[in-house]
Design a protein around this motif. Structure first.
Motif, mmCIF file in Angstrom:
data_model
loop_
_atom_site.group_PDB
_atom_site.id
_atom_site.type_symbol
_atom_site.label_atom_id
_atom_site.label_comp_id
_atom_site.label_asym_id
_atom_site.label_seq_id
_atom_site.Cartn_x
_atom_site.Cartn_y
_atom_site.Cartn_z
ATOM 1 N N ASN A 1 -4.294 8.902 18.121
ATOM 2 C CA ASN A 1 -4.552 8.232 16.838
ATOM 3 C C ASN A 1 -3.866 6.860 16.835
ATOM 4 O OD1 ASN A 1 -5.354 7.706 14.271
ATOM 5 N ND2 ASN A 1 -4.085 9.269 13.291
ATOM 6 N N ARG B 1 2.901 12.663 15.445
ATOM 7 C CA ARG B 1 1.526 12.177 15.312
ATOM 8 C C ARG B 1 0.756 12.423 16.600
ATOM 9 N NH1 ARG B 1 -0.695 7.584 12.071
ATOM 10 N NH2 ARG B 1 -2.294 6.492 13.211
ATOM 11 N N THR C 1 0.841 -1.205 0.000
ATOM 12 C CA THR C 1 0.000 0.000 0.000
ATOM 13 C C THR C 1 0.871 1.249 0.000
ATOM 14 O OG1 THR C 1 -0.143 -0.093 2.413
ATOM 15 C CG2 THR C 1 -1.949 -1.109 1.154
ATOM 16 N N GLY D 1 -8.133 8.681 13.148
ATOM 17 C CA GLY D 1 -7.311 9.218 12.056
ATOM 18 C C GLY D 1 -8.097 10.079 11.090
ATOM 19 N N HIS E 1 0.970 -5.110 12.167
ATOM 20 C CA HIS E 1 1.185 -5.940 10.974
ATOM 21 C C HIS E 1 1.710 -7.308 11.380
ATOM 22 C CE1 HIS E 1 0.987 -1.841 9.550
ATOM 23 N NE2 HIS E 1 0.840 -2.272 8.318
ATOM 24 N N THR F 1 -9.851 -1.754 21.379
ATOM 25 C CA THR F 1 -9.860 -2.449 20.087
ATOM 26 C C THR F 1 -8.463 -2.355 19.469
ATOM 27 O OG1 THR F 1 -10.545 -0.390 19.038
ATOM 28 C CG2 THR F 1 -12.290 -1.951 19.608
ATOM 29 N N SER G 1 -4.445 0.871 3.271
ATOM 30 C CA SER G 1 -5.417 -0.228 3.304
ATOM 31 C C SER G 1 -6.835 0.246 3.620
ATOM 32 C CB SER G 1 -4.986 -1.235 4.372
ATOM 33 O OG SER G 1 -4.900 -0.616 5.638
HETATM 34 O O1 TXA Z 1 -1.925 0.541 4.297
HETATM 35 C C1 TXA Z 1 -1.877 0.877 5.483
HETATM 36 O O2 TXA Z 1 -2.822 0.683 6.261
HETATM 37 C C2 TXA Z 1 -0.591 1.529 5.974
HETATM 38 C C3 TXA Z 1 0.551 0.524 5.815
HETATM 39 C C4 TXA Z 1 1.844 1.004 6.417
HETATM 40 O O3 TXA Z 1 0.155 -0.701 6.351
HETATM 41 N N1 TXA Z 1 -0.720 1.998 7.325
HETATM 42 C C5 TXA Z 1 -1.475 3.076 7.650
HETATM 43 O O4 TXA Z 1 -1.490 3.388 8.984
HETATM 44 O O5 TXA Z 1 -2.102 3.719 6.842
HETATM 45 P P1 TXA Z 1 -2.021 4.791 9.558
HETATM 46 O O6 TXA Z 1 -1.620 4.813 10.983
HETATM 47 O O7 TXA Z 1 -1.522 5.888 8.718
HETATM 48 O O8 TXA Z 1 -3.577 4.641 9.514
HETATM 49 C C6 TXA Z 1 -4.252 3.830 10.441
HETATM 50 C C7 TXA Z 1 -5.713 4.184 10.466
HETATM 51 C C8 TXA Z 1 -5.951 5.518 11.134
HETATM 52 O O9 TXA Z 1 -6.986 6.194 10.459
HETATM 53 C C9 TXA Z 1 -6.378 5.104 12.548
HETATM 54 O O10 TXA Z 1 -7.176 6.072 13.176
HETATM 55 C C10 TXA Z 1 -7.136 3.820 12.269
HETATM 56 O O11 TXA Z 1 -6.432 3.191 11.219
HETATM 57 N N2 TXA Z 1 -7.146 2.912 13.441
HETATM 58 C C11 TXA Z 1 -6.113 2.204 13.955
HETATM 59 N N3 TXA Z 1 -6.513 1.508 15.049
HETATM 60 C C12 TXA Z 1 -7.819 1.760 15.219
HETATM 61 C C13 TXA Z 1 -8.803 1.354 16.167
HETATM 62 N N4 TXA Z 1 -8.510 0.531 17.160
HETATM 63 N N5 TXA Z 1 -10.077 1.834 16.025
HETATM 64 C C14 TXA Z 1 -10.376 2.666 15.000
HETATM 65 N N6 TXA Z 1 -9.485 3.105 14.077
HETATM 66 C C15 TXA Z 1 -8.229 2.665 14.179
#
Ligand code: TXA
Ligand code: MG
Length: 347
Positions: free
Chosen positions: A63, A59, A36, A233, A68, A118, A182
């Motif tokens: 958030n 960050r 991605t 996010g 992975h 979660t 993703s």
């Molecule tokens: O493709 C991807 O997902 C990439 C690659 C590196 O794997 N990672 C990515 O991570 O985009 P990040 O941190 O930029 O985005 C993660 C998203 C954020 O919008 C965050 O708020 C949401 O996932 N998220 C993570 N854990 C969560 C949770 N427990 N509940 C709700 N949203 C969550």
């Protein structure tokens, strides 16, 4: 005070995998390629290691991050029970660009989940990422490897521009194939909710789960602060170049007329356009891809946004993609880059 690192970019090979795995086991950060976007990885079981991600990216602490994994067994680190729906999606789409949110358990650290009960999990479809996760033997917390707010990195050079001096190692995996983050789906409530659209579409997910799935309102609209934020996010300004971007929803002719008119009055403007339109534009034009090739638009959008900054563009007009299939994810990212400014020239 954070450390200053002499940031290296290494080509992927067996010894690079070992170097990366050892750094991760010691609690250091490593930028890794995925299909991605590039991720900024740390040991998901260590608060101390994960805190370094938040510092390097600047960050917001509330958030949460995606963990992975390289095998289904590694889910045990993150949750006590894998819901049936998660297993179905994993079987259909992993390794691949889909993140599932399930009840948190196992040994995942509090900082990864930003205190929520979660956890977000995905198995990336990239041989280098999978090798590094396996060699470390740990789930890796990894957000996109950009500075918070700027477009996600799809090449090792993008990562270097944002992270030089802040991390020890970037593993080079060429340009990311998908190019957008993703799809994120929450499996916490009875009806699954897509919190972030991506390459895996709502229709594909509904087909596999054999049930209706909701697309979160915040995917396509500005969150005005009165709706509960399901995915933290989504509430931040995102993917933004320094340029002021506006999306233009129009035919090729109307798009070019509109932009050319603006270009008469102003320097320093650019168009993000579809293949073939560049010849009809009187300003700097960045071709994102063919209008009908959503995958190509997804792959190139973030480098196009970064190019605006490299060229010191102040104002940019982006031609609106078809909002269907993967185009929904492209539009979702474009909307955030444009701070939700859309001009509609279609009747
Ligand atoms: O493709 C991807 O997902 C990439 C690659 C590196 O794997 N990672 C990515 O991570 O985009 P990040 O941190 O930029 O985005 C993660 C998203 C954020 O919008 C965050 O708020 C949401 O996932 N998220 C993570 N854990 C969560 C949770 N427990 N509940 C709700 N949203 C969550
Ligand atoms: Mg991100």
């Amino acid at each position: 005070m954070s450390n200053y690192y002499k940031t290296k970019i290494l080509q992927p090979c067996e010894s690079t995998t070992q170097i990366a795995a050892n750094l991760l086991k010691k609690g250091e950060l490593v930028a890794i390629p995925t299909e991605t976007v590039y991720g900024l990885a740390a040991n998901a079981l260590s608060n101390e290691a994960v805190k370094k991600i938040f510092t390097a990216k600047n960050r917001p602490q509330d958030n949460p991050l995606i963990s992975h994994i390289s095998s289904i067994e590694m889910m045990d680190f993150l949750c006590d029970e894998i819901p049936e729906s998660a297993l179905k999606l994993a079987k259909a789409f992993w390794p691949g660009p889909l993140t599932v949110i399930v009840k948190r358990g196992g040994k995942v650290c509090n900082t990864v989940c930003a205190g929520l009960n979660t956890v977000a999990v995905r198995m990336p479809n990239h041989p280098v990422a999978l090798d590094i996760i396996s060699a470390a033997g740990l789930p890796l917390a990894a957000p996109s490897a950009n500075l918070s707010g700027s477009p996600s990195p799809t090449t090792a050079n993008h990562v270097f521009n944002d992270m030089n001096g802040k991390i020890n190692l970037i593993v080079n995996g060429e340009q990311c194939e998908v190019g957008l983050e993703s799809s994120v789906i929450s499996l916490i409530d009875k009806t699954p909710i897509i919190l972030r659209p991506g390459f895996i579409t709502k229709e594909q997910i509904e087909y596999v789960l054999n049930q209706e799935v909701i697309m979160s309102d915040s995917a396509m609209c500005e969150n005005l602060g009165n709706e509960k934020v399901l995915s933290p996010g989504m509430k931040y300004r995102h993917y933004s170049p320094k340029a002021n971007v506006t999306i233009i929803n129009a035919s090729t002719q109307n798009f070019c007329d509109y932009v050319n008119n603006k270009a008469k009055a102003k320097n320093n403007i650019a168009a993000l356009c579809f293949d073939g339109e560049e010849h009809k534009l009187d300003c700097y034009a960045i071709v994102i891809g063919k209008k009908d090739d959503q995958n190509q638009l997804a792959k190139n959008l973030f480098s196009a946004l970064r190019e605006l900054d490299e060229k010191n563009i102040k104002t940019a007009y982006a031609h609106c993609p078809n909002i269907e299939g993967v185009g929904i994810a492209v539009y979702n990212r474009m909307l955030r880059a444009a701070a939700f400014k859309v001009v509609n020239l279609n009747d």
